[in-house]
Each structure stands twice: as structure tokens, then as C-alpha cells.
Scaffold this motif. Structure first.
Motif, PDB file in Angstrom:
ATOM      1  N   PRO A  83       0.835  -1.375  -0.029  1.00 38.05           N
ATOM      2  CA  PRO A  83       0.039   0.060  -0.109  1.00 38.05           C
ATOM      3  C   PRO A  83       0.948   1.261   0.030  1.00 38.05           C
ATOM      4  CG  PRO A  83      -0.780  -1.627   1.504  1.00 38.05           C
ATOM      5  CD  PRO A  83       0.365  -2.200   1.242  1.00 38.05           C
ATOM      6  N   LEU A  84       2.002   1.186   0.711  1.00 41.13           N
ATOM      7  CA  LEU A  84       2.756   2.450   0.652  1.00 41.13           C
ATOM      8  C   LEU A  84       3.415   2.755  -0.962  1.00 41.13           C
ATOM      9  CD1 LEU A  84       4.881   4.530   1.885  1.00 41.13           C
ATOM     10  CD2 LEU A  84       6.222   2.595   2.185  1.00 41.13           C
ATOM     11  N   LEU A  85       3.669   1.388  -1.666  1.00 36.96           N
ATOM     12  CA  LEU A  85       4.110   1.877  -3.002  1.00 36.96           C
ATOM     13  C   LEU A  85       2.944   2.259  -3.788  1.00 36.96           C
ATOM     14  CD1 LEU A  85       6.063  -1.406  -3.321  1.00 36.96           C
ATOM     15  CD2 LEU A  85       6.974   0.940  -3.283  1.00 36.96           C
ATOM     16  N   VAL A  86       1.578   1.790  -3.526  1.00 33.93           N
ATOM     17  CA  VAL A  86       0.606   2.450  -4.192  1.00 33.93           C
ATOM     18  C   VAL A  86       0.268   3.939  -3.902  1.00 33.93           C
ATOM     19  CG1 VAL A  86      -2.033   2.393  -4.335  1.00 33.93           C
ATOM     20  CG2 VAL A  86      -0.703   0.166  -4.259  1.00 33.93           C
ATOM     21  N   GLU A  87       0.583   4.408  -2.777  1.00 30.23           N
ATOM     22  CA  GLU A  87       0.559   5.721  -2.487  1.00 30.23           C
ATOM     23  C   GLU A  87       1.496   6.639  -2.904  1.00 30.23           C
ATOM     24  OE1 GLU A  87      -0.613   9.460  -0.876  1.00 30.23           O
ATOM     25  OE2 GLU A  87      -1.636   7.286  -1.281  1.00 30.23           O
ATOM     26  N   VAL A  88       2.645   5.934  -3.058  1.00 33.31           N
ATOM     27  CA  VAL A  88       3.941   6.694  -3.874  1.00 33.31           C
ATOM     28  C   VAL A  88       3.468   6.868  -5.234  1.00 33.31           C
ATOM     29  CG1 VAL A  88       6.351   6.436  -4.376  1.00 33.31           C
ATOM     30  CG2 VAL A  88       5.281   5.957  -1.911  1.00 33.31           C
ATOM     31  N   LEU A 141      15.497   0.182   4.647  1.00 28.29           N
ATOM     32  CA  LEU A 141      15.797   1.697   4.688  1.00 28.29           C
ATOM     33  C   LEU A 141      14.984   2.495   3.458  1.00 28.29           C
ATOM     34  CD1 LEU A 141      17.578   3.975   6.198  1.00 28.29           C
ATOM     35  CD2 LEU A 141      19.383   3.282   4.679  1.00 28.29           C
ATOM     36  N   ALA A 142      14.990   1.898   2.418  1.00 23.81           N
ATOM     37  CA  ALA A 142      14.307   2.417   1.440  1.00 23.81           C
ATOM     38  C   ALA A 142      12.755   2.737   1.714  1.00 23.81           C
ATOM     39  CB  ALA A 142      14.372   1.587  -0.155  1.00 23.81           C
ATOM     40  N   ALA A 143      12.070   1.654   2.080  1.00 26.31           N
ATOM     41  CA  ALA A 143      10.727   1.470   2.542  1.00 26.31           C
ATOM     42  C   ALA A 143      10.726   2.940   3.546  1.00 26.31           C
ATOM     43  CB  ALA A 143      10.252   0.414   3.164  1.00 26.31           C
ATOM     44  N   ASN A 144      11.485   3.189   4.469  1.00 31.67           N
ATOM     45  CA  ASN A 144      11.438   4.085   5.424  1.00 31.67           C
ATOM     46  C   ASN A 144      11.523   5.611   4.744  1.00 31.67           C
ATOM     47  OD1 ASN A 144      10.992   2.502   7.546  1.00 31.67           O
ATOM     48  ND2 ASN A 144      12.889   2.617   8.492  1.00 31.67           N
ATOM     49  N   ALA A 145      12.456   5.540   3.912  1.00 27.02           N
ATOM     50  CA  ALA A 145      12.519   6.819   2.983  1.00 27.02           C
ATOM     51  C   ALA A 145      11.277   7.090   2.360  1.00 27.02           C
ATOM     52  CB  ALA A 145      13.621   6.781   2.206  1.00 27.02           C
ATOM     53  N   LEU A 146      10.410   6.164   1.859  1.00 29.01           N
ATOM     54  CA  LEU A 146       9.443   6.504   1.149  1.00 29.01           C
ATOM     55  C   LEU A 146       8.370   6.945   2.197  1.00 29.01           C
ATOM     56  CD1 LEU A 146       9.033   3.451  -1.253  1.00 29.01           C
ATOM     57  CD2 LEU A 146       9.671   5.882  -1.826  1.00 29.01           C
ATOM     58  N   LEU A 147       8.345   6.215   3.267  1.00 28.35           N
ATOM     59  CA  LEU A 147       7.330   6.580   4.503  1.00 28.35           C
ATOM     60  C   LEU A 147       7.597   7.876   5.093  1.00 28.35           C
ATOM     61  CD1 LEU A 147       4.645   5.405   5.765  1.00 28.35           C
ATOM     62  CD2 LEU A 147       6.196   4.458   7.406  1.00 28.35           C
ATOM     63  N   SER A 148       8.724   8.182   5.208  1.00 23.00           N
ATOM     64  CA  SER A 148       9.016   9.582   5.517  1.00 23.00           C
ATOM     65  C   SER A 148       8.510  10.653   4.644  1.00 23.00           C
ATOM     66  CB  SER A 148      10.607   9.815   6.079  1.00 23.00           C
ATOM     67  OG  SER A 148      11.221   9.721   4.839  1.00 23.00           O
ATOM     68  N   ARG A 149       8.630  10.430   3.694  1.00 22.89           N
ATOM     69  CA  ARG A 149       8.356  11.472   2.790  1.00 22.89           C
ATOM     70  C   ARG A 149       6.625  11.599   2.259  1.00 22.89           C
ATOM     71  NH1 ARG A 149       7.307  15.113   0.696  1.00 22.89           N
ATOM     72  NH2 ARG A 149       8.015  16.178  -0.962  1.00 22.89           N
ATOM     73  N   VAL A 150       6.175  10.517   2.318  1.00 23.14           N
ATOM     74  CA  VAL A 150       4.428  10.790   1.927  1.00 23.14           C
ATOM     75  C   VAL A 150       3.932  10.670   3.459  1.00 23.14           C
ATOM     76  CG1 VAL A 150       4.849   9.352  -0.163  1.00 23.14           C
ATOM     77  CG2 VAL A 150       3.971   8.210   2.012  1.00 23.14           C
ATOM     78  N   LEU A 152       2.758   8.485   7.160  1.00 23.31           N
ATOM     79  CA  LEU A 152       1.826   7.520   7.412  1.00 23.31           C
ATOM     80  C   LEU A 152       0.502   7.845   7.527  1.00 23.31           C
ATOM     81  CD1 LEU A 152       1.916   4.586   8.612  1.00 23.31           C
ATOM     82  CD2 LEU A 152       2.204   5.510  11.056  1.00 23.31           C
ATOM     83  N   PRO A 153      -0.050   8.961   7.743  1.00 25.11           N
ATOM     84  CA  PRO A 153      -1.669   9.357   7.455  1.00 25.11           C
ATOM     85  C   PRO A 153      -2.232   9.083   5.961  1.00 25.11           C
ATOM     86  CG  PRO A 153      -0.564  10.962   9.027  1.00 25.11           C
ATOM     87  CD  PRO A 153       0.490  10.111   8.347  1.00 25.11           C
ATOM     88  N   ALA A 154      -1.169   9.668   5.084  1.00 24.70           N
ATOM     89  CA  ALA A 154      -1.501   9.305   3.642  1.00 24.70           C
ATOM     90  C   ALA A 154      -1.596   8.076   3.301  1.00 24.70           C
ATOM     91  CB  ALA A 154      -0.384  10.035   2.895  1.00 24.70           C
ATOM     92  N   VAL A 155      -0.635   7.159   3.966  1.00 25.13           N
ATOM     93  CA  VAL A 155      -0.823   5.773   3.517  1.00 25.13           C
ATOM     94  C   VAL A 155      -1.927   4.961   4.133  1.00 25.13           C
ATOM     95  CG1 VAL A 155       0.337   3.295   3.799  1.00 25.13           C
ATOM     96  CG2 VAL A 155       1.836   5.668   3.256  1.00 25.13           C
ATOM     97  N   ARG A 156      -2.323   5.457   5.385  1.00 21.24           N
ATOM     98  CA  ARG A 156      -3.565   4.843   6.057  1.00 21.24           C
ATOM     99  C   ARG A 156      -4.769   5.391   5.043  1.00 21.24           C
ATOM    100  NH1 ARG A 156      -1.656   6.156  12.192  1.00 21.24           N
ATOM    101  NH2 ARG A 156      -0.391   4.030  12.639  1.00 21.24           N
ATOM    102  N   GLY A 157      -4.699   6.341   4.997  1.00 18.00           N
ATOM    103  CA  GLY A 157      -5.922   6.858   4.022  1.00 18.00           C
ATOM    104  C   GLY A 157      -5.994   6.104   2.767  1.00 18.00           C
ATOM    105  N   ARG A 158      -4.643   5.899   2.008  1.00 18.45           N
ATOM    106  CA  ARG A 158      -4.772   5.120   0.741  1.00 18.45           C
ATOM    107  C   ARG A 158      -5.302   3.625   1.211  1.00 18.45           C
ATOM    108  NH1 ARG A 158      -5.489   6.888  -3.775  1.00 18.45           N
ATOM    109  NH2 ARG A 158      -3.952   8.565  -3.302  1.00 18.45           N
ATOM    110  N   VAL A 159      -4.952   3.103   2.176  1.00 17.43           N
ATOM    111  CA  VAL A 159      -5.412   1.723   2.714  1.00 17.43           C
ATOM    112  C   VAL A 159      -6.919   1.720   2.737  1.00 17.43           C
ATOM    113  CG1 VAL A 159      -5.622   0.053   4.645  1.00 17.43           C
ATOM    114  CG2 VAL A 159      -3.253   1.108   3.903  1.00 17.43           C
ATOM    115  N   GLU A 160      -7.517   2.849   3.403  1.00 17.73           N
ATOM    116  CA  GLU A 160      -8.952   2.830   3.578  1.00 17.73           C
ATOM    117  C   GLU A 160      -9.569   2.907   2.018  1.00 17.73           C
ATOM    118  OE1 GLU A 160     -12.329   5.773   5.666  1.00 17.73           O
ATOM    119  OE2 GLU A 160     -10.194   6.023   6.023  1.00 17.73           O
TER     120      GLU A 160
END
Length: 306
Positions: A83-88, A141-150, A152-160
Motif C-alpha cells: 500500500p505504501l508503494l501504491v500511495e507513492v 531503509l528505502a521503505a522508511n525513506a518513502l514513508l518519511s516522505r509521504v 503514515l496518515p496518507a498511507v492509512r488513507g490510501r489503505v482505506e
């Protein structure tokens, strides 16, 4: 583990007859295949105390082939980056995130649990390359970099938005989880992750462009050691198989956790699948027994699609 058999095919057969003769051999071939060995392996895991959840959907028919406790929300480790990749990818498409924006890992908390970037000389990379590392190499580390940029709230919204009511990305990757940290990186259900992968290959995840981008990233996944073992594909170059096999997947690994979801399609059928196993990692034997269940599923999936 409660397992539901494949639904009866009476109405499906009637529909296939109306669609034309070219579809009948595929359905007949798929109908002869079963997952008996997979069920035995998963039952043995469950009897040993493991938590097991499985879901297989036929992409062409849009129906479940195998269901076992697919409603359970279980820890899924690195599989939760999907889901993080989807949001990115969605932010790339919307123009709110620049694929060529450079991120320096010096600004991130070090994490060494998995991945390649920590071993590379390049201290900074563009977001598009970081997404490739997160998808293909399980790079924490790459996943954390993406998460820091977009965020966690945006990813949670995308999951929903994706309809994943039993799934969540809960935290970044950490070498050590303290009492104030979420107990797991992510939770998910096999039902929702099989459906998520089906939506990616059917161009239904956010948009056709986003679906294609995420599917392309995942098609580079190097981890073919579980279900993917039975495909015979090259782990480092399997996006254009000469035998017409389509395979995209993502795995998740943590102590006592093995998860995988993906899509496998051949000349006779295509399936979206997910298998999660949470077990007591007391010895190599316990771990290998869990791995063997994934490989057994891989063999029977190959029989189904070919």
C-alpha cells in the motif's frame, strides 16, 4: 484452519459454453486441479500451533479457489509496503511528489534488518530508485525513506481508499521495537491482499497508470524463495518470461513470520494468491516446515495455471 472448497461450477460452465468453445479447455483443465498437498501442509502447520491464512482467487472467473481463515488480520512484515508503494505511485501520477526528488539516507534513522541501500556507496537516491529498492530487494531503509516522505496518515488513507479494512501499515521498519513502538510493521488479511494484487493486474488500483507502475516495481522482486521457487524463473530477471508466465509477488519476513502475496498467470489460468504463516521460530526445522508449505503451494499453483 477452516478451509472452504472451491465453489460449484455448474453456473460457470453454462456461462463458459455461451462464451464459446475456446474457453472450455481452460476451465476443464483448471477444474481438474486441486490443492490437496497444500491443504495437508497447512493443516500440519496449524496442528503444530502456527497461525495460517490462505486465499486463492481465479482471475478470469473472479471467484475463490481456496479459502482458509482469510479474514484474519495477521502480522505481515515487509509485505505491508505494497500500500505504501501504491500511495507513492499515486502521488507521482498526481504530481504532488517528484520521482526525481533526491533523498539522503543520512536524514533517516539507521535500520539494518534488510536491504541493499545500507551497503551502497551512494548516500542519496531519487525517490523512483528508492521505490525500486523497496519493492525488489525488501529494502527496509528505502521503505522508511518513502514513508518519511509521504507520511503514515496518507498511507492509512490510501489503505482505506483501497478497501483494506482488515489491513494496516502501522509503523516504519526498526532494528529494535521498544514498548512505545507498534508491535509490528503491518497487519493484513489474505483475502484483502489477494484482492489487492488482483486489482493491480486488472488496472483497478487507483488508476491504470498507478496499477501499472506498482506492478512494474513488484515484477522486479528478487525473493522467489517461497512460492516463486516452483516457477523456475530467474530471480533477477523475470518480467518477460519466454514461456508466457506472468509472476509478480511480494514477501514479508520477520522472526516467526512468513508471508507472500502475488499473481501467477499462465496459458490456462491466472490466480491472485496470499499465504500468511505465523509460527514459533524455535529451530531451523520449524522454519523450513513453514517454507515447505509455501513451496508446496507454488507447485500446485503452477499446475493450476498450466
Amino acid at each position: 484452519m477452516a478451509v472452504s472448497p472451491e465453489p460449484a461450477r455448474g453456473t460457470d460452465a453454462a456461462r463458459e459454453s455461451r462464451r464459446g468453445a475456446k474457453r472450455i479447455p481452460r476451465r476443464a483443465a483448471a477444474g481438474r486441479r486441486s490443492f490437496t498437498s497444500t491443504l495437508k501442509a497447512l493443516d500440519a502447520l496449524a496442528a503444530s500451533g502456527a497461525q495460517v491464512s490462505v486465499r486463492i482467487d481465479d482471475l478470469d472467473r473472479g471467484s475463490a479457489v481456496l479459502v482458509g481463515d482469510d479474514f484474519l488480520s495477521l502480522p505481515i512484515a515487509g509485505l505491508g509496503v505494497v500500500p505504501l508503494l501504491v500511495e507513492v505511485a499515486a502521488q507521482f501520477e498526481a504530481g504532488t511528489l517528484d520521482p526525481l526528488e533526491i533523498v539522503d539516507r543520512a536524514g533517516l534513522e539507521p535500520v539494518t534488518v534488510s536491504g541493499l541501500w545500507q551497503h551502497l556507496k551512494a548516500p542519496a537516491l531519487p525517490l523512483s530508485d528508492i521505490a525500486v529498492l523497496a519493492a525488489s530487494a525488501g529494502d527496509a531503509l528505502a521503505a522508511n525513506a518513502l514513508l518519511s516522505r509521504v507520511g503514515l496518515p496518507a498511507v492509512r488513507g490510501r489503505v482505506e481508499q483501497l478497501g483494506l479494512s482488515r489491513s494496516a501499515l502501522m509503523d516504519s521498519f526498526r532494528d529494535v521495537r521498544g514498548p512505545d513502538d507498534a508491535p509490528h510493521v503491518a497487519l493484513g488479511s489474505t483475502r484483502e491482499y489477494a484482492q489487492l494484487f488482483a486489482s493491480l493486474v486488472n488496472s483497478e488500483a487507483v488508476s491504470p497508470g498507478v496499477s501499472a507502475q506498482v506492478a512494474e516495481w513488484l515484477s522486479r522482486d528478487h525473493d522467489l524463495s517461497l512460492v516463486g521457487t516452483s516457477t523456475g524463473l530467474d530471480p533477477f530477471a523475470h518480467d518477460n518470461d519466454e514461456h508466457g508466465l506472468l509472476f509478480i509477488n511480494k514477501t514479508g519476513r520477520a522472526p516467526g513470520i512468513r508471508t507472500e502475496a502475488g499473481v501467477l498467470a499462465g496459458p490456462r489460468a491466472g490466480v491472485a494468491y496470499a499465504l500468511f504463516v505465523c509460527f514459533d521460530d524455535l529451530s531451523i526445522a520449524h522454519r523450513l516446515r513453514a517454507h515447505d508449505a509455501f513451496r508446496t503451494l507454488g507447485v500446485e499453483l503452477m499446475e493450476y495455471v498450466f
